[in-house]
Design an enzyme around this catalytic site. Structure first.
Site, PDB file in Angstrom:
ATOM      1  N   MET A 199     -47.475 111.140 -20.273  1.00  0.00           N
ATOM      2  CA  MET A 199     -47.906 109.923 -21.251  1.00  0.00           C
ATOM      3  C   MET A 199     -49.439 110.471 -21.224  1.00  0.00           C
ATOM      4  O   MET A 199     -49.778 109.303 -21.893  1.00  0.00           O
ATOM      5  CB  MET A 199     -47.655 108.868 -20.763  1.00  0.00           C
ATOM      6  N   SER A 225     -47.963 107.436 -26.283  1.00  0.00           N
ATOM      7  CA  SER A 225     -46.567 107.712 -25.161  1.00  0.00           C
ATOM      8  C   SER A 225     -45.254 107.279 -25.059  1.00  0.00           C
ATOM      9  O   SER A 225     -44.423 107.464 -25.290  1.00  0.00           O
ATOM     10  CB  SER A 225     -47.429 107.956 -24.001  1.00  0.00           C
ATOM     11  N   ILE A 246     -52.984 103.152 -22.756  1.00  0.00           N
ATOM     12  CA  ILE A 246     -54.351 103.505 -22.725  1.00  0.00           C
ATOM     13  C   ILE A 246     -55.462 104.427 -24.337  1.00  0.00           C
ATOM     14  O   ILE A 246     -56.341 104.932 -23.622  1.00  0.00           O
ATOM     15  CB  ILE A 246     -53.889 105.024 -21.950  1.00  0.00           C
ATOM     16  N   SER A 249     -51.246 104.332 -27.179  1.00  0.00           N
ATOM     17  CA  SER A 249     -49.941 104.606 -26.962  1.00  0.00           C
ATOM     18  C   SER A 249     -48.726 103.647 -27.104  1.00  0.00           C
ATOM     19  O   SER A 249     -47.849 103.710 -27.820  1.00  0.00           O
ATOM     20  CB  SER A 249     -49.611 104.909 -25.430  1.00  0.00           C
TER      21      SER A 249
END
Length: 574
Positions: A199, A225, A246, A249
């Site tokens: 991720m 992600s 983060i 994503s």
């Protein structure tokens, strides 16, 4: 003779020792080979079990859809799928649509979209049981709404793999806080969606479930992600999804797939029950948030989750309910804007999207103020990279053990695995190249907050990464996330709204793209976004921490103006 016999004994003993050592070495080597083979076999079996679970869930879901269609031929899935979340919710509340009809319509569409894009990791069959008792939640703000959730969100009895083998066969003991709140509000989490391995990448592929494709162009990545979410919603298989962000994503998949996405202030929504491969680092924090077809859907999601039930389940979350008054405000805004952050030069379509949106906002009576994001290179090199990799990438590499590295992540992972001494040598050799032309940014000591206050801004309009990259390029171009990860670092809420598509003129202009520094990364970027005609392009909207409703209000204004402009053009009123 005694001496000769003594020498013979010594030679015999030496040969015996050598034989023993050789046998021991061969045995040890054989044991290592066997252990590697055994580990590979175990990993392969883990993957096979995961794929079998997915296939079983897809088959059972398909059976449930066919059974419902046969017993309810009057249901019109196309009509249901065409409705906005607001309209769908209204019809569910007044009884003109049943939760069963809506659920099976979206479940059927999800199966069709997944067949094309490979965006789902598992159908949550427990949702069929939840559907039977859904009328107990009729007062919920999301009553009867099917919701997709990112793979890393805990759902009782199911893995949260993050795309890595070590998290397989570890079913969650309980639902995450947000899944519990969604259920309490009447939503039906019904499918988990795919992510890139670990991720920490904005492609979308892993050795367990394979690669996810972009709904607009299968040669492109849907982003990451939360790439499975972006692809499923962009492809029409879900109306509302839960992702995590983060470094972009949520926003990158939304941009690449032509939908809306919102990253709230960290801890505005509970993080309990969200899995990670880089837990412990505090420089760039993750935030959970929604993806949807329009901004009103994002706002309804936030309103539904910012409730007493969530604040009770997770007392560490500040009990701040959704401020509907701020979201509905029509007050003119003072908006900062920039076209180039000085670190990664935007593509022609990114720049055009920003300029055209600025014109629409000015025409609508808002004040636009030039803004220069300070110290972007310093933030990227000293705070983001060193913060995320503070442990020498040991945590993320630890999660990668026991399985192959996915091709979409290979270029990013390889440098992490180098010996420390070699990393230092490379850093010395690369420093002059990386630093070229950027010293003026590093030396700019004005903070973002100070510049924001100096300009007396309400919100900020920024370019958004796009259009969608060709597969396997994100790992080679982590530098381009400067446009998104800066606002994770600062903990500013940020969201994206699609505003245009790539034109033939954009593609022609891209042929002459040289970037800010004319270096290797600028050349790679040009290759990454080429052949993107017709792909969606978005802009990014940002506000100060805890002003999430203001950010959403700004996003809604951008969306409204873009739609009005599209309507004028279609009616020939331009």
């Amino acid at each position: 003779m005694d001496r000769i016999d003594h020498y013979k004994e010594l030679i015999y003993a030496a040969n015996l020792n050598w034989t023993v050592l050789t046998a021991t070495a061969c045995t040890a080597s054989g044991l290592v080979i066997f252990m590697k083979w055994f580990g590979h076999q175990q990993s392969r079996k883990k993957i096979q079990r995961a794929k079998a679970r997915r296939e079983t869930s897809l088959q059972r879901a398909e059976h449930a859809v066919l059974q419902f269609q046969n017993s309810h031929p009057e249901t019109d899935p196309d009509l249901i799928l065409s409705l906005s979340l607001a309209d769908l919710s209204k019809r569910l509340k007044d009884g003109t649509l049943t939760p069963q009809a809506v659920f099976h319509s979206y479940l059927g569409k999800t199966l069709e979209v997944n067949g094309r894009l490979n965006c789902c990791t598992e159908i949550l069959l427990e949702s069929l049981d939840q559907l039977e008792n859904i009328d107990t939640c009729k007062d919920g703000l999301l009553y009867g709404i099917p919701v997709s959730i990112k793979d890393n969100m805990a759902y009782k009895g199911h893995d949260s793999t993050c795309g890595v083998l070590c998290k397989l066969d570890l079913p969650a003991p309980d639902d995450s806080v947000l899944v519990k709140v969604l259920k309490r509000q009447g939503a039906i989490p019904f499918v988990k969606t795919n992510v890139p391995q670990s991720m920490l990448n904005f492609d979308c592929g892993n050795p367990i479930y394979g690669h996810t494709l972009n709904p607009h162009n299968h040669q492109k990545t849907p982003g990451g992600s939360s790439g499975g979410e972006g692809a499923l919603i962009g492809g029409g298989g879900s109306i509302l999804g839960l992702g995590s962000d983060i470094g972009g994503s949520i926003r990158i998949p939304a941009s690449f797939c032509g939908i809306c996405g919102f990253k709230p202030t960290v801890n505005r929504l509970s993080l309990k029950g969200a899995s990670s491969c880089n837990r412990g680092q505090k420089s760039v924090l993750s935030s959970l948030g929604p993806l949807a077809k329009d901004v009103d859907s994002l706002a309804l999601f936030m309103q539904a989750l910012l409730c007493d039930y969530m604040f009770t389940l997770d007392p560490t979350v500040p009990p701040i309910p959704f401020n509907q008054q701020v979201y509905q405000s029509g007050k003119p805004l003072r908006i900062g804007y920039y076209e180039n952050d000085g670190y990664a030069m935007p593509s022609p379509s990114m720049s055009r999207a920003l300029r055209e949106t600025k014109v629409l906002l000015e025409r609508a009576g808002h004040t636009l103020v030039p803004f220069s994001p300070p110290r972007v290179a310093y933030a990227m090199h000293e705070l983001v990279v060193k913060g995320i990799a503070a442990d020498g990438c040991a945590t993320i590499l630890g999660h990668m053990k026991g399985g192959p590295v996915d091709p979409c992540l290979q270029a990013q992972i390889t440098p992490y695995s180098l010996p420390q001494g070699l990393k230092k040598i490379f850093s010395i050799l690369l420093k002059p190249i990386v630093s070229a032309g950027q010293s003026h940014i590093v030396q700019n000591g004005i903070s973002v907050m100070a510049e924001w206050r100096r300009c007396e801004l309400d919100v900020l309009l920024c370019p958004m990464i796009g259009p969608a990259y060709n597969h396997n390029y994100p790992a080679k171009l982590t530098s381009t996330v400067s446009y998104t990860i800066l606002y994770n670092l600062l903990n500013f809420p940020a969201g994206v709204v699609p505003v245009t598509t790539v034109t033939a003129e954009d593609e022609e202009e891209l042929r002459h793209y040289v970037g800010n520094y004319e270096d290797l990364w600028d050349k790679l970027y040009k290759k990454a976004v080429c052949d993107g005609e017709g792909l969606p392009v978005a802009v990014q909207c940002v506000s100060l921490p805890w002003q999430d409703e203001l950010c959403l209000r700004f996003m809604r204004e951008v969306e409204r103006l873009v739609r009005e402009e599209e309507r004028r053009r279609s009616e020939g009123l331009e």
